[in-house]
Design an enzyme around this catalytic site. Sequence first.
Site, short mmCIF file in Angstrom:
data_model
loop_
_atom_site.label_atom_id
_atom_site.label_comp_id
_atom_site.label_asym_id
_atom_site.label_seq_id
_atom_site.Cartn_x
_atom_site.Cartn_y
_atom_site.Cartn_z
N HIS A 11 0.82 -1.21 0.00
CA HIS A 11 0.00 0.00 0.00
C HIS A 11 0.86 1.27 0.00
O HIS A 11 2.04 1.26 0.37
CB HIS A 11 -0.91 0.01 1.22
CG HIS A 11 -0.15 -0.01 2.52
ND1 HIS A 11 0.39 1.13 3.08
CD2 HIS A 11 0.16 -1.02 3.36
CE1 HIS A 11 1.01 0.83 4.20
NE2 HIS A 11 0.89 -0.48 4.40
N GLU A 84 -2.26 -7.22 7.27
CA GLU A 84 -0.91 -7.11 7.81
C GLU A 84 -0.76 -7.97 9.06
O GLU A 84 -1.74 -8.38 9.69
CB GLU A 84 -0.58 -5.64 8.12
CG GLU A 84 0.80 -5.37 8.71
CD GLU A 84 1.95 -5.81 7.81
OE1 GLU A 84 2.09 -7.03 7.58
OE2 GLU A 84 2.73 -4.93 7.38
#
Length: 225
Positions: A11, A84
Amino acid sequence: MRVRRLVMLRHGQTEYNAGSRMQGQLDTDLSDLGREQAVAAAEVLAKRQPLLIVSSDLRRALDTAVALGDRSGQPVSIDTRLRETHLGDWQGMTHLEVDAAAPGARLAWRDDARWAPHGGESRVDVADRSLPLVHELVTQQTDWGAAGSDRPVVLVAHGGLIAALTAALLGLPVDNWPVLGGMGNASWVQLAGHTRADGDPGAFADIRWRLDVWNASAQVANDVL
């Protein structure tokens, strides 16, 4: 021999990244720079004509994925297994705060893929939950790598997950996983999955993965690793 291209895109930048604050599975937004980075990466990767885009559900990854989807004309699907690493008690703390509370713990975490913060995940845990997704994609996406196609499957996720999943796909000994260092925001990894000459083209077990690219980017700006 069938070759499947797998791109994993981190990201864009968040304010937590800019402030050296640990996010883990906290759901943070892209910064203004992060949105610019996402667009720049999308403009490069859209030229690859992704076969499929799958994203973590966390906003910073999903918004990065949507930028690629908009430019490539591909819908974005979501899979929570791409989240994550959960950082347990460290989530929301700065690096300095963690170092003050637990001297040496971040170094242990960096150097040992089996080590996890209290209440969190290790890199081995992260690989264990994300590797089945790639297995499913190999089985279900019958066009992936067919007839010499180079169109990649793109996973949009997070630096810790990408490093863990890459190490697992390459079959690295767990003690060696830390050799894969940090990634810049909106940077990507590419692996090529080569089916053995005598293997079943649809069998995950007959694929040998090779690392083509690590930490490539459109170079919008330097950022925090």
